[in-house]
Design a protein around this motif. Structure first.
Motif, mmCIF file in Angstrom:
data_model
loop_
_atom_site.group_PDB
_atom_site.id
_atom_site.type_symbol
_atom_site.label_atom_id
_atom_site.label_comp_id
_atom_site.label_asym_id
_atom_site.label_seq_id
_atom_site.Cartn_x
_atom_site.Cartn_y
_atom_site.Cartn_z
ATOM 1 N N ILE A 36 0.874 -1.171 0.000
ATOM 2 C CA ILE A 36 0.000 0.000 0.000
ATOM 3 C C ILE A 36 0.908 1.217 0.000
ATOM 4 O O ILE A 36 1.664 1.424 0.945
ATOM 5 C CB ILE A 36 -0.915 0.025 1.238
ATOM 6 N N VAL A 37 0.870 1.997 -1.060
ATOM 7 C CA VAL A 37 1.806 3.109 -1.202
ATOM 8 C C VAL A 37 1.045 4.422 -1.389
ATOM 9 O O VAL A 37 -0.165 4.445 -1.597
ATOM 10 C CB VAL A 37 2.768 2.884 -2.395
ATOM 11 N N GLY A 38 1.796 5.500 -1.320
ATOM 12 C CA GLY A 38 1.211 6.820 -1.491
ATOM 13 C C GLY A 38 2.038 7.843 -0.751
ATOM 14 O O GLY A 38 3.007 7.502 -0.055
ATOM 15 N N GLY A 39 1.651 9.078 -0.862
ATOM 16 C CA GLY A 39 2.383 10.152 -0.208
ATOM 17 C C GLY A 39 2.155 10.189 1.292
ATOM 18 O O GLY A 39 1.421 9.379 1.864
ATOM 19 N N PHE A 40 2.785 11.147 1.913
ATOM 20 C CA PHE A 40 2.717 11.351 3.357
ATOM 21 C C PHE A 40 1.284 11.702 3.769
ATOM 22 O O PHE A 40 0.685 12.632 3.251
ATOM 23 C CB PHE A 40 3.679 12.478 3.721
ATOM 24 N N GLY A 41 0.706 10.893 4.685
ATOM 25 C CA GLY A 41 -0.592 11.229 5.246
ATOM 26 C C GLY A 41 -1.799 10.936 4.383
ATOM 27 O O GLY A 41 -2.864 11.528 4.596
ATOM 28 N N VAL A 42 -1.686 10.004 3.417
ATOM 29 C CA VAL A 42 -2.834 9.733 2.546
ATOM 30 C C VAL A 42 -3.741 8.620 3.090
ATOM 31 O O VAL A 42 -4.803 8.364 2.516
ATOM 32 C CB VAL A 42 -2.390 9.355 1.112
ATOM 33 N N GLY A 43 -3.335 7.937 4.172
ATOM 34 C CA GLY A 43 -4.209 6.948 4.781
ATOM 35 C C GLY A 43 -3.754 5.506 4.695
ATOM 36 O O GLY A 43 -4.552 4.581 4.891
ATOM 37 N N LYS A 44 -2.474 5.281 4.453
ATOM 38 C CA LYS A 44 -1.978 3.906 4.294
ATOM 39 C C LYS A 44 -2.108 3.099 5.591
ATOM 40 O O LYS A 44 -2.574 1.960 5.572
ATOM 41 C CB LYS A 44 -0.523 3.941 3.819
ATOM 42 N N THR A 45 -1.686 3.676 6.705
ATOM 43 C CA THR A 45 -1.794 2.986 7.989
ATOM 44 C C THR A 45 -3.252 2.720 8.333
ATOM 45 O O THR A 45 -3.604 1.646 8.843
ATOM 46 C CB THR A 45 -1.129 3.823 9.099
ATOM 47 N N THR A 46 -4.105 3.678 8.040
ATOM 48 C CA THR A 46 -5.541 3.525 8.304
ATOM 49 C C THR A 46 -6.113 2.360 7.511
ATOM 50 O O THR A 46 -6.889 1.549 8.043
ATOM 51 C CB THR A 46 -6.289 4.813 7.947
ATOM 52 N N MET A 47 -5.737 2.247 6.245
ATOM 53 C CA MET A 47 -6.255 1.167 5.410
ATOM 54 C C MET A 47 -5.810 -0.199 5.925
ATOM 55 O O MET A 47 -6.636 -1.122 6.054
ATOM 56 C CB MET A 47 -5.818 1.342 3.958
ATOM 57 N N VAL A 48 -4.532 -0.346 6.217
ATOM 58 C CA VAL A 48 -4.037 -1.629 6.715
ATOM 59 C C VAL A 48 -4.752 -1.994 8.013
ATOM 60 O O VAL A 48 -5.182 -3.133 8.210
ATOM 61 C CB VAL A 48 -2.510 -1.589 6.922
ATOM 62 N N GLY A 49 -4.913 -1.026 8.892
ATOM 63 C CA GLY A 49 -5.553 -1.291 10.174
ATOM 64 C C GLY A 49 -7.022 -1.631 10.056
ATOM 65 O O GLY A 49 -7.540 -2.474 10.801
ATOM 66 N N SER A 50 -7.715 -1.001 9.113
ATOM 67 C CA SER A 50 -9.158 -1.221 8.990
ATOM 68 C C SER A 50 -9.494 -2.568 8.386
ATOM 69 O O SER A 50 -10.533 -3.161 8.702
ATOM 70 C CB SER A 50 -9.793 -0.109 8.140
ATOM 71 N N VAL A 51 -8.614 -3.090 7.524
ATOM 72 C CA VAL A 51 -8.954 -4.294 6.778
ATOM 73 C C VAL A 51 -8.284 -5.551 7.312
ATOM 74 O O VAL A 51 -8.719 -6.669 7.023
ATOM 75 C CB VAL A 51 -8.603 -4.103 5.279
ATOM 76 N N SER A 52 -7.245 -5.409 8.112
ATOM 77 C CA SER A 52 -6.483 -6.575 8.562
ATOM 78 C C SER A 52 -7.297 -7.437 9.525
ATOM 79 O O SER A 52 -7.947 -6.934 10.445
ATOM 80 C CB SER A 52 -5.185 -6.137 9.249
ATOM 81 N N GLU A 53 -7.243 -8.751 9.312
ATOM 82 C CA GLU A 53 -7.943 -9.688 10.186
ATOM 83 C C GLU A 53 -7.108 -10.068 11.395
ATOM 84 O O GLU A 53 -7.599 -10.737 12.311
ATOM 85 C CB GLU A 53 -8.317 -10.944 9.393
ATOM 86 N N ILE A 54 -5.863 -9.676 11.413
ATOM 87 C CA ILE A 54 -5.005 -9.860 12.575
ATOM 88 C C ILE A 54 -4.668 -8.492 13.140
ATOM 89 O O ILE A 54 -4.892 -7.473 12.492
ATOM 90 C CB ILE A 54 -3.699 -10.610 12.226
ATOM 91 N N ARG A 55 -4.171 -8.478 14.361
ATOM 92 C CA ARG A 55 -3.754 -7.203 14.938
ATOM 93 C C ARG A 55 -2.616 -6.649 14.099
ATOM 94 O O ARG A 55 -1.546 -7.261 13.988
ATOM 95 C CB ARG A 55 -3.284 -7.403 16.373
ATOM 96 N N PRO A 56 -2.808 -5.493 13.449
ATOM 97 C CA PRO A 56 -1.773 -4.998 12.529
ATOM 98 C C PRO A 56 -0.518 -4.561 13.258
ATOM 99 O O PRO A 56 -0.574 -4.095 14.396
ATOM 100 C CB PRO A 56 -2.452 -3.800 11.852
ATOM 101 N N LEU A 57 0.602 -4.763 12.577
ATOM 102 C CA LEU A 57 1.873 -4.244 13.067
ATOM 103 C C LEU A 57 2.054 -2.853 12.492
ATOM 104 O O LEU A 57 1.956 -2.646 11.277
ATOM 105 C CB LEU A 57 3.031 -5.133 12.609
ATOM 106 N N THR A 58 2.293 -1.884 13.342
ATOM 107 C CA THR A 58 2.534 -0.519 12.884
ATOM 108 C C THR A 58 3.838 -0.020 13.466
ATOM 109 O O THR A 58 4.286 -0.489 14.516
ATOM 110 C CB THR A 58 1.405 0.443 13.296
#
Length: 213
Positions: A36-58
């Motif tokens: 999941i790529v993109g510029g600074f602050g576009v929502g990449k961490t949010t996307m991984v966290g919202s869709v992951s079925e396991i506790r996401p690593l951040t």
């Protein structure tokens, strides 16, 4: 054997293994790495966290004065944390297909990490913010240079301008073959639909059309 301390009893408590919800389904037959790529602050961490079925690593850290004048925060002045290495999550699209998700850091000073994250990736999602479209141009360029197939997802932000997809495609100089879709990175179903779009795109690229006799 790994142990963790028990403050209540003073005794060591044995860690029996991963949580049942974190284990890979026995029926899984194929695993695909997606970035999941993109510029600074576009929502990449949010996307991984919202869709992951396991506790996401951040790897989010609090933004400090060290980033002043280095990171471009125009348009996202209220952002307080940032990814400094990667985000990681997992989602099973069906009983047999599992996607491993790797979110890349957006700041230019962390781009040296991208090469390792791209290694072995079959595809990518480029998240964009229409208020700051230009911050995702470099991500698209790097994917094109490496030959990594991708789709573009327009993330939903308050007061963000809405443009016709044809205009966005022209602004980003994307060929017609690259899908562009709307996405709300905060919403699990919307993020999952974005990943399904990527999977269908990858399948279409690998479909061999029989030659006409």
């Amino acid at each position: 054997m790994d142990y963790r301390n028990s403050e209540a009893s003073g005794e060591a408590e044995e860690i029996v293994g991963p949580r049942s919800e974190d284990t890979l389904p026995a029926s899984a037959a194929a695993a695909v790495k997606v970035v999941i790529v993109g510029g600074f602050g576009v929502g990449k961490t949010t996307m991984v966290g919202s869709v992951s079925e396991i506790r996401p690593l951040t790897t989010e850290e609090t933004m400090t004065q060290a980033g002043v004048g280095v990171d471009d925060i125009a348009g996202i002045e209220r952002k307080t944390e940032t990814t400094v290495a990667m985000d990681f999550g997992r989602i099973s699209l069906n009983e047999r297909l599992v996607l491993y998700l790797f979110g890349t850091p957006g700041q230019e000073r962390f781009w040296f990490l991208w090469n390792g994250l791209f290694e072995g990736a079959l595809g990518a999602v480029v998240l964009i913010d229409t208020r700051r479209l230009e911050v995702s141009f470099d991500a698209v360029g790097r994917l094109e240079e490496r030959g990594v197939p991708f789709v573009v997802a327009v993330n939903v932000f308050p007061e963000a301008p809405v443009h016709p997809m044809a205009e966005l495609r022209a602004a980003m100089d994307l060929p017609d073959s690259v899908p562009i879709i709307d996405c709300d990175a905060r919403d699990r179903a919307s993020s999952r639909d974005t990943l399904l779009t990527l999977v269908r795109h990858l399948q279409s690229l690998h479909t061999v059309t029989p030659e006409t006799p």
